[in-house]
Design a protein around this motif. Sequence first.
Motif, PDB file in Angstrom:
ATOM      1  N   PHE A  62       0.859  -1.192   0.000  1.00 42.25           N
ATOM      2  CA  PHE A  62       0.000   0.000   0.000  1.00 42.25           C
ATOM      3  C   PHE A  62       0.892   1.237   0.000  1.00 42.25           C
ATOM      4  CE2 PHE A  62      -4.236  -1.726   1.035  1.00 42.25           C
ATOM      5  CZ  PHE A  62      -3.906  -3.014   1.382  1.00 42.25           C
ATOM      6  N   VAL A  63       0.800   2.023  -1.060  1.00 46.12           N
ATOM      7  CA  VAL A  63       1.615   3.233  -1.162  1.00 46.12           C
ATOM      8  C   VAL A  63       0.686   4.437  -1.148  1.00 46.12           C
ATOM      9  CG1 VAL A  63       3.313   4.477  -2.555  1.00 46.12           C
ATOM     10  CG2 VAL A  63       3.279   1.963  -2.568  1.00 46.12           C
ATOM     11  N   GLU A  64       0.899   5.323  -0.201  1.00 49.73           N
ATOM     12  CA  GLU A  64       0.116   6.559  -0.150  1.00 49.73           C
ATOM     13  C   GLU A  64       0.973   7.673  -0.701  1.00 49.73           C
ATOM     14  OE1 GLU A  64      -1.315   7.068   3.849  1.00 49.73           O
ATOM     15  OE2 GLU A  64      -2.124   5.036   3.907  1.00 49.73           O
ATOM     16  N   GLN A  65       0.538   8.232  -1.823  1.00 47.08           N
ATOM     17  CA  GLN A  65       1.340   9.267  -2.477  1.00 47.08           C
ATOM     18  C   GLN A  65       0.647  10.617  -2.420  1.00 47.08           C
ATOM     19  OE1 GLN A  65       2.032   7.801  -6.439  1.00 47.08           O
ATOM     20  NE2 GLN A  65       4.154   7.230  -5.966  1.00 47.08           N
ATOM     21  N   GLU A  66       1.355  11.589  -1.906  1.00 46.09           N
ATOM     22  CA  GLU A  66       0.896  12.979  -1.927  1.00 46.09           C
ATOM     23  C   GLU A  66       1.366  13.555  -3.245  1.00 46.09           C
ATOM     24  OE1 GLU A  66      -1.493  15.132   0.076  1.00 46.09           O
ATOM     25  OE2 GLU A  66      -0.287  14.073   1.564  1.00 46.09           O
ATOM     26  N   ARG A  67       0.450  13.980  -4.104  1.00 45.42           N
ATOM     27  CA  ARG A  67       0.897  14.528  -5.394  1.00 45.42           C
ATOM     28  C   ARG A  67       0.539  16.001  -5.453  1.00 45.42           C
ATOM     29  NH1 ARG A  67      -1.068  11.020 -10.108  1.00 45.42           N
ATOM     30  NH2 ARG A  67       1.071  10.892 -10.845  1.00 45.42           N
ATOM     31  N   ASN A  68       1.501  16.796  -5.901  1.00 39.53           N
ATOM     32  CA  ASN A  68       1.309  18.235  -5.856  1.00 39.53           C
ATOM     33  C   ASN A  68      -0.008  18.664  -6.525  1.00 39.53           C
ATOM     34  OD1 ASN A  68       3.218  16.903  -7.332  1.00 39.53           O
ATOM     35  ND2 ASN A  68       4.058  18.759  -8.282  1.00 39.53           N
ATOM     36  N   GLY A  69      -0.902  19.187  -5.675  1.00 40.04           N
ATOM     37  CA  GLY A  69      -2.170  19.702  -6.189  1.00 40.04           C
ATOM     38  C   GLY A  69      -3.234  18.640  -6.402  1.00 40.04           C
ATOM     39  N   ASP A  70      -2.807  17.393  -6.604  1.00 41.54           N
ATOM     40  CA  ASP A  70      -3.749  16.336  -6.962  1.00 41.54           C
ATOM     41  C   ASP A  70      -4.302  15.580  -5.756  1.00 41.54           C
ATOM     42  OD1 ASP A  70      -4.075  16.614  -9.569  1.00 41.54           O
ATOM     43  OD2 ASP A  70      -2.834  14.916 -10.213  1.00 41.54           O
ATOM     44  N   GLY A  71      -3.883  15.974  -4.565  1.00 42.04           N
ATOM     45  CA  GLY A  71      -4.337  15.259  -3.379  1.00 42.04           C
ATOM     46  C   GLY A  71      -3.625  13.932  -3.227  1.00 42.04           C
ATOM     47  N   LEU A  72      -4.268  12.995  -2.549  1.00 38.93           N
ATOM     48  CA  LEU A  72      -3.636  11.728  -2.219  1.00 38.93           C
ATOM     49  C   LEU A  72      -3.953  10.666  -3.272  1.00 38.93           C
ATOM     50  CD1 LEU A  72      -2.132  10.510   0.454  1.00 38.93           C
ATOM     51  CD2 LEU A  72      -4.292   9.320   0.724  1.00 38.93           C
ATOM     52  N   ARG A  73      -2.911   9.891  -3.627  1.00 38.11           N
ATOM     53  CA  ARG A  73      -3.150   8.753  -4.514  1.00 38.11           C
ATOM     54  C   ARG A  73      -2.744   7.502  -3.768  1.00 38.11           C
ATOM     55  NH1 ARG A  73      -0.363   7.163 -10.338  1.00 38.11           N
ATOM     56  NH2 ARG A  73       1.626   7.252  -9.235  1.00 38.11           N
ATOM     57  N   TRP A  74      -3.545   6.468  -3.936  1.00 40.19           N
ATOM     58  CA  TRP A  74      -3.275   5.215  -3.258  1.00 40.19           C
ATOM     59  C   TRP A  74      -2.886   4.163  -4.299  1.00 40.19           C
ATOM     60  CZ3 TRP A  74      -7.287   3.297   0.926  1.00 40.19           C
ATOM     61  CH2 TRP A  74      -6.574   2.897   2.076  1.00 40.19           C
ATOM     62  N   LEU A  75      -1.690   3.630  -4.163  1.00 37.17           N
ATOM     63  CA  LEU A  75      -1.272   2.556  -5.063  1.00 37.17           C
ATOM     64  C   LEU A  75      -1.287   1.249  -4.285  1.00 37.17           C
ATOM     65  CD1 LEU A  75       1.860   4.183  -6.746  1.00 37.17           C
ATOM     66  CD2 LEU A  75      -0.453   4.057  -7.667  1.00 37.17           C
ATOM     67  N   MET A  76      -1.835   0.211  -4.887  1.00 33.81           N
ATOM     68  CA  MET A  76      -1.826  -1.093  -4.240  1.00 33.81           C
ATOM     69  C   MET A  76      -1.292  -2.120  -5.237  1.00 33.81           C
ATOM     70  SD  MET A  76      -5.603  -0.559  -2.938  1.00 33.81           S
ATOM     71  CE  MET A  76      -5.966   1.014  -2.182  1.00 33.81           C
ATOM     72  N   GLU A  77      -0.502  -3.022  -4.709  1.00 34.28           N
ATOM     73  CA  GLU A  77       0.094  -4.009  -5.604  1.00 34.28           C
ATOM     74  C   GLU A  77       0.246  -5.322  -4.860  1.00 34.28           C
ATOM     75  OE1 GLU A  77       4.224  -5.797  -6.970  1.00 34.28           O
ATOM     76  OE2 GLU A  77       3.877  -4.611  -5.170  1.00 34.28           O
ATOM     77  N   SER A  78      -0.275  -6.377  -5.416  1.00 34.18           N
ATOM     78  CA  SER A  78      -0.110  -7.696  -4.812  1.00 34.18           C
ATOM     79  C   SER A  78       1.159  -8.327  -5.374  1.00 34.18           C
ATOM     80  CB  SER A  78      -1.328  -8.582  -5.114  1.00 34.18           C
ATOM     81  OG  SER A  78      -1.119  -9.868  -4.572  1.00 34.18           O
ATOM     82  N   ASP A  79       2.200  -8.351  -4.545  1.00 34.64           N
ATOM     83  CA  ASP A  79       3.504  -8.856  -4.976  1.00 34.64           C
ATOM     84  C   ASP A  79       3.557 -10.380  -4.777  1.00 34.64           C
ATOM     85  OD1 ASP A  79       6.063  -8.741  -5.960  1.00 34.64           O
ATOM     86  OD2 ASP A  79       6.969  -7.958  -4.124  1.00 34.64           O
ATOM     87  N   VAL A  80       4.428 -11.007  -5.522  1.00 37.78           N
ATOM     88  CA  VAL A  80       4.529 -12.471  -5.482  1.00 37.78           C
ATOM     89  C   VAL A  80       5.879 -12.886  -6.045  1.00 37.78           C
ATOM     90  CG1 VAL A  80       3.558 -12.861  -7.801  1.00 37.78           C
ATOM     91  CG2 VAL A  80       3.190 -14.586  -6.016  1.00 37.78           C
TER      92      VAL A  80
END
Lengths: 260, 295
Positions: A62-80
């Motif tokens: 779970f990656v929470e990214q603060e992007r300039n002006g765009d608010g928060l983006r949430w990246l999720m990735e199921s690794d294996v």
Amino acid sequence: MTTYEQERVGFFTDTSVCIGCKACEVACKEWNLIPQDGTTWTGESYDNTSELNANTWRHVAFVEQERNGDGLRWLMESDVCKHCTHAACLDVCPTGALFRTEFGTVVVQQDICNGCGYCVPACPFGVLGKREEPKDGRVWKCTLCYDRLKGGHEPACAKACPTNSIQFGPLDELRVRADARLAKLERDGVEGARLYGRDPDDGVGGFGAFFLLLDEPEVYGLPPDPVVSTRHLPQMYRSLAAAAAGIVVGIAAAFVGGRS
Amino acid sequence: MSSYYGRPVIKEPVWTWQIPTYFFTGGLAGASSVLSLGAKLAGNERLSKSALYVGAAADAVSPMLLIADLGRPERFHHMLRVAKATSPMNVGAWILLVSGGASSTAAALELLGRLKPVKLLAETVAALAGPPLATYTGVLVADTAIPVWHEGRHELPWIFGASAAASAGAAACMFVPPAEAGPARRLAVGAVAAEGALMQGMELRLGTTGEVYRRGAAGKLALAAKALAGGGAALLATRGGKSRRSAALGGAMVCAGELCLRWSVFRAGFQSARDPKYTIGPQRARVERAGRSAG
């Protein structure tokens, strides 16, 4: 019943539709009877398993990214486990416990592994781990549900995934599907989408389990340019031979030197 | 540089204290076998005998250390169920089997004073297996994803070989009267000098990747290795030929230094794996140099 004999199978994990439900983690644990872990709060978003290891064979990042002006983006990735074409773990395993199955996947034979641990630092993705529970001491990782494949079933994680973020199938088919998906995302104006591990010419000969990511690999804790260490083994053996000769010459010199 | 919560990308080794200790004992065994045969050929029986015993003892301890480190020690013999060139550990297990078998046979026959031709054959086999035994461990660690080990692949077999030769020479100095220990002294002093230069060269060449040798436990151990091996070699060179006591002390210092050197390389690997910048940085730089996209 579907059989996959002689056809290499794998995963295409499309992170653009992952919702972080962790059904894959749970299904994997249940099917493969993996001991519990991830029961402490890390404070790192919703991620409490943190990494792939002996007791986590699917790990949702779970990656929470603060992007300039765009608010928060949430990246999720199921690794294996990537089930590499050129797998360092398999190459360095001294007992032959790690082997390539008829499905093109990489599996540890638990009745052979003697827990030497060589594969652990050999893996360029940090996938394998040694199980420390009493009386185990062996190395464990994703088997791509070898037992289920034998029975003609898809792996547990892919079966459980509710959004089809985890897709299972013949690798050639998955690559075509992934290319189409990437093209669609690009048409839709999604920035930063890329395939990771799809290219058979990369440092590990392409992954058997590859990904569609929405940012650079390192953002998800993945190496940007993994290379199988055994690619340089011939070079290393040459250094070994030269250094071994060096010892003989050095010792001979120690005897000759005294006489002059 | 971004990473996932600062977590490592690769795993640290799961090896414990037995492994770096084995790097030392294996090296000592391998180089001692060569030194023993060399002394025999040069007609120095006293030195030959001592090096033979040191080699056999180190060869005997080595497999015990390796087996104790296994997660399933009772399965140690699985190492020998295949012969596999892509696994330096498998290759090493075979080399150690040959070396240990040969050196223990030779030492036992020496003690018993019997079967001279068989003893000579065993000594020859041990001397042939010795150099690869002393150097393969450098390849063993280099053949991993750990940046400071893998990028040091050119130097590590040489460094381990020089360290092995230094320890073999130094160990012989401890047990052989100074008058007969000349070659062992020269070997120890020369190998310490060579290894110091090689370590320095590797650190310089590795740049940022090599900075772990100046930090944390690896840094302290590297310093201890330099001080002990350097000081011991200086003592051997200046007073080792005259005083038995100085030779014993100098030899012990060099051996301790070589043990520290193996530990330094070992700990450096952990430090290199733990910080994701060492894994990601060079890979990212490679991608950017080649002008391609990651993955």
